[in-house]
Design a protein around this motif. Structure first.
Motif, PDB file in Angstrom:
ATOM      1  N   GLY A 131       0.596  -1.617   0.046  1.00 52.09           N
ATOM      2  CA  GLY A 131       0.142   0.001  -0.528  1.00 52.09           C
ATOM      3  C   GLY A 131       0.571   0.972  -0.285  1.00 52.09           C
ATOM      4  O   GLY A 131      -0.032   1.952   0.145  1.00 52.09           O
ATOM      5  N   ALA A 132       2.109   1.143   0.153  1.00 52.28           N
ATOM      6  CA  ALA A 132       3.248   2.096  -0.463  1.00 52.28           C
ATOM      7  C   ALA A 132       2.654   3.319   0.913  1.00 52.28           C
ATOM      8  O   ALA A 132       2.913   2.816   1.847  1.00 52.28           O
ATOM      9  CB  ALA A 132       2.202   2.570  -1.967  1.00 52.28           C
ATOM     10  N   MET A 133       2.823   4.546   0.373  1.00 56.66           N
ATOM     11  CA  MET A 133       2.262   5.447   1.606  1.00 56.66           C
ATOM     12  C   MET A 133       1.330   5.717   2.042  1.00 56.66           C
ATOM     13  O   MET A 133       1.364   5.983   3.820  1.00 56.66           O
ATOM     14  CB  MET A 133       2.752   6.748   0.634  1.00 56.66           C
ATOM     15  N   VAL A 134       0.288   5.004   1.905  1.00 57.59           N
ATOM     16  CA  VAL A 134      -0.558   4.537   2.642  1.00 57.59           C
ATOM     17  C   VAL A 134      -0.808   4.861   3.757  1.00 57.59           C
ATOM     18  O   VAL A 134      -1.897   5.337   4.885  1.00 57.59           O
ATOM     19  CB  VAL A 134      -1.736   3.977   1.916  1.00 57.59           C
ATOM     20  N   PRO A 135      -0.641   2.916   4.521  1.00 60.20           N
ATOM     21  CA  PRO A 135      -0.783   2.863   5.688  1.00 60.20           C
ATOM     22  C   PRO A 135       0.168   3.846   6.912  1.00 60.20           C
ATOM     23  O   PRO A 135      -0.303   3.943   7.988  1.00 60.20           O
ATOM     24  CB  PRO A 135       0.185   2.347   5.639  1.00 60.20           C
ATOM     25  N   PHE A 136       1.405   4.385   6.477  1.00 62.18           N
ATOM     26  CA  PHE A 136       1.538   5.174   7.458  1.00 62.18           C
ATOM     27  C   PHE A 136       1.415   6.867   7.117  1.00 62.18           C
ATOM     28  O   PHE A 136       1.447   7.070   8.669  1.00 62.18           O
ATOM     29  CB  PHE A 136       3.503   5.688   6.817  1.00 62.18           C
ATOM     30  N   LEU A 137       0.998   6.816   6.307  1.00 60.45           N
ATOM     31  CA  LEU A 137      -0.175   7.740   6.724  1.00 60.45           C
ATOM     32  C   LEU A 137      -1.379   7.977   6.625  1.00 60.45           C
ATOM     33  O   LEU A 137      -2.517   9.095   6.808  1.00 60.45           O
ATOM     34  CB  LEU A 137      -0.019   8.966   5.174  1.00 60.45           C
ATOM     35  N   SER A 138      -2.261   6.889   7.642  1.00 63.21           N
ATOM     36  CA  SER A 138      -3.082   6.532   7.898  1.00 63.21           C
ATOM     37  C   SER A 138      -4.536   7.714   8.274  1.00 63.21           C
ATOM     38  O   SER A 138      -5.214   8.049   7.510  1.00 63.21           O
ATOM     39  CB  SER A 138      -2.801   5.867   9.272  1.00 63.21           C
ATOM     40  N   HIS A 139      -3.712   8.463   9.369  1.00 62.43           N
ATOM     41  CA  HIS A 139      -4.913   9.417   9.560  1.00 62.43           C
ATOM     42  C   HIS A 139      -5.045  11.026   8.637  1.00 62.43           C
ATOM     43  O   HIS A 139      -5.949  11.690   9.113  1.00 62.43           O
ATOM     44  CB  HIS A 139      -3.907   9.655  11.195  1.00 62.43           C
ATOM     45  N   ARG A 140      -3.626  10.798   8.077  1.00 63.21           N
ATOM     46  CA  ARG A 140      -3.259  11.971   7.494  1.00 63.21           C
ATOM     47  C   ARG A 140      -5.063  11.697   6.000  1.00 63.21           C
ATOM     48  O   ARG A 140      -5.244  12.979   5.169  1.00 63.21           O
ATOM     49  CB  ARG A 140      -2.322  12.161   6.877  1.00 63.21           C
ATOM     50  N   VAL A 141      -4.479  10.247   5.609  1.00 64.67           N
ATOM     51  CA  VAL A 141      -5.406   9.804   4.836  1.00 64.67           C
ATOM     52  C   VAL A 141      -6.445  10.045   5.767  1.00 64.67           C
ATOM     53  O   VAL A 141      -8.584  11.081   4.653  1.00 64.67           O
ATOM     54  CB  VAL A 141      -5.092   8.373   4.261  1.00 64.67           C
ATOM     55  N   GLY A 142      -6.922   9.691   6.409  1.00 62.36           N
ATOM     56  CA  GLY A 142      -8.424   9.723   7.372  1.00 62.36           C
ATOM     57  C   GLY A 142      -8.863  11.278   7.343  1.00 62.36           C
ATOM     58  O   GLY A 142      -9.863  11.564   6.688  1.00 62.36           O
ATOM     59  N   TYR A 143      -8.394  12.130   8.710  1.00 65.98           N
ATOM     60  CA  TYR A 143      -8.791  13.156   9.204  1.00 65.98           C
ATOM     61  C   TYR A 143      -8.708  14.375   7.961  1.00 65.98           C
ATOM     62  O   TYR A 143      -9.350  14.896   7.432  1.00 65.98           O
ATOM     63  CB  TYR A 143      -8.320  13.342  10.428  1.00 65.98           C
ATOM     64  N   GLY A 144      -7.483  14.392   6.811  1.00 67.54           N
ATOM     65  CA  GLY A 144      -6.992  14.918   6.571  1.00 67.54           C
ATOM     66  C   GLY A 144      -8.973  14.677   5.329  1.00 67.54           C
ATOM     67  O   GLY A 144      -9.001  16.095   4.347  1.00 67.54           O
ATOM     68  N   MET A 145      -8.624  13.581   4.687  1.00 67.63           N
ATOM     69  CA  MET A 145      -9.270  13.506   3.251  1.00 67.63           C
ATOM     70  C   MET A 145     -10.908  13.528   3.979  1.00 67.63           C
ATOM     71  O   MET A 145     -11.903  13.857   3.359  1.00 67.63           O
ATOM     72  CB  MET A 145      -9.212  12.284   2.297  1.00 67.63           C
ATOM     73  N   ASP A 146     -11.016  13.607   5.173  1.00 66.50           N
ATOM     74  CA  ASP A 146     -12.634  13.914   5.941  1.00 66.50           C
ATOM     75  C   ASP A 146     -12.873  15.611   5.634  1.00 66.50           C
ATOM     76  O   ASP A 146     -14.062  15.907   5.473  1.00 66.50           O
ATOM     77  CB  ASP A 146     -12.767  13.772   6.944  1.00 66.50           C
ATOM     78  N   GLN A 147     -11.970  16.291   5.201  1.00 64.43           N
ATOM     79  CA  GLN A 147     -11.786  17.598   4.852  1.00 64.43           C
ATOM     80  C   GLN A 147     -11.667  18.154   3.351  1.00 64.43           C
ATOM     81  O   GLN A 147     -11.236  19.167   2.934  1.00 64.43           O
ATOM     82  CB  GLN A 147     -10.825  18.734   5.693  1.00 64.43           C
ATOM     83  N   PHE A 148     -12.150  16.819   2.797  1.00 65.66           N
ATOM     84  CA  PHE A 148     -11.376  16.839   1.293  1.00 65.66           C
ATOM     85  C   PHE A 148     -12.281  18.293   0.630  1.00 65.66           C
ATOM     86  O   PHE A 148     -13.803  18.049   0.816  1.00 65.66           O
ATOM     87  CB  PHE A 148     -12.631  15.465   0.586  1.00 65.66           C
ATOM     88  N   GLY A 149     -12.504  18.895  -0.389  1.00 64.37           N
ATOM     89  CA  GLY A 149     -12.423  19.603  -1.120  1.00 64.37           C
ATOM     90  C   GLY A 149     -12.173  20.991  -0.572  1.00 64.37           C
ATOM     91  O   GLY A 149     -12.769  22.256  -1.067  1.00 64.37           O
ATOM     92  N   SER A 150     -12.595  21.204   0.952  1.00 70.77           N
ATOM     93  CA  SER A 150     -11.805  22.484   1.908  1.00 70.77           C
ATOM     94  C   SER A 150     -10.765  23.924   1.309  1.00 70.77           C
ATOM     95  O   SER A 150     -10.107  24.905   1.321  1.00 70.77           O
ATOM     96  CB  SER A 150     -11.745  22.803   3.357  1.00 70.77           C
ATOM     97  N   ARG A 151      -9.644  23.019   0.206  1.00 68.81           N
ATOM     98  CA  ARG A 151      -8.824  23.173  -0.461  1.00 68.81           C
ATOM     99  C   ARG A 151      -8.473  23.416  -1.276  1.00 68.81           C
ATOM    100  O   ARG A 151      -7.394  23.973  -2.023  1.00 68.81           O
ATOM    101  CB  ARG A 151      -7.034  22.520   0.280  1.00 68.81           C
TER     102      ARG A 151
END
Length: 248
Positions: A131-151
């Motif tokens: 899964g490359a970078m995804v597991p290590f960045l789990s919460h960046r993917v999680g909480y970060g993309m819960d705000q998907f579109g705000s940027r």
């Protein structure tokens, strides 16, 4: 080779001419339907084009709906892809060292946000390098993309997020992945924590190691042993998940 030595080689997967989708579909049907292949391998881009381009959708659709077999995905990037826009090429083999994990992660994101898993919920994709970078960045993917579109102001990403049937991070967890990270126990633990033992399959990257194959196999065994997994989890990772996915 598979037919001659079934105890050593229980299955094979097909390579497709992805620059020609009708030919790719024809080869898929020949390799799986006639020769008995148990899946296909593709790369993270096709001559620089992303795999969520609608032209490639029939390939994913046929694998999910007709064959229900996995798609292996390997990163594809060369030194011609510069790390900085002011340069002509990637230096110091950064294109491989960090470029391949990025390329895989970007492919995964394109699958998720193009809603490929919503269109094809039975789709089975196996990423290389756990899964490359995804597991290590789990919460960046999680909480970060819960705000998907705000940027982003020039695209309706917020509307897309609201149309998605679950959190983006939960779609990322739908990928299957191999253990090929060169025998790093903490990294395998991270991948298992994110994806779960039912989504991780043994892989070593043999023969691409300094010893021509044995090193990565040996180190991956050692890493999995260090994790002190349950018997059921070990069976899933070593062969159970593969038997189920490949219908062996």
């Amino acid at each position: 080779i598979v037919a001659k030595y079934p105890d050593q080689f229980p299955a094979f997967v097909a390579s497709l001419p992805m620059n020609n989708v009708p030919a790719a579909l024809e080869e898929m049907d020949r390799a799986i339907g006639q020769l008995g292949a148990k899946g296909i391998q593709i790369f993270t881009n096709v001559n620089g084009r992303p795999l969520d381009d609608p032209e490639y959708y029939p390939i994913f659709e046929r694998m999910a709906k007709k064959y229900d077999l996995p798609i292996w995905v390997h990163p594809s990037r060369t030194a011609k892809w510069p790390d900085y826009p002011t340069e002509q090429k990637s230096k110091y083999e950064i294109w491989w060292l960090f470029g391949w994990p990025y390329e895989t992660s970007a492919f995964m994101a394109r699958m998720v946000f193009s809603q490929m898993f919503e269109k094809l919920p039975n789709l089975k994709i196996i990423t290389h390098h756990l899964g490359a970078m995804v597991p290590f960045l789990s919460h960046r993917v999680g909480y970060g993309m819960d705000q998907f579109g705000s940027r982003t102001a020039d695209e309706d990403y917020e509307g897309l997020r609201k149309r998605m049937k679950k959190r983006p991070v939960d779609f990322f967890k739908m990928f299957y992945n191999d253990t090929s990270i060169n025998g790093w126990a903490s990294g395998i633990r991270c991948g298992l924590d994110f994806f779960g033992s039912q989504k991780v399959l043994f892989g070593s990257d043999c023969p691409f190691d300094p010893e021509g194959g044995p090193l990565f196999i040996r180190e991956t065994f050692k890493a999995i042993d260090q994790l002190k997994l349950s018997k059921d989890d070990r069976r899933r990772i070593y062969f159970g998940n593969a038997k189920r996915l490949l219908k062996l």
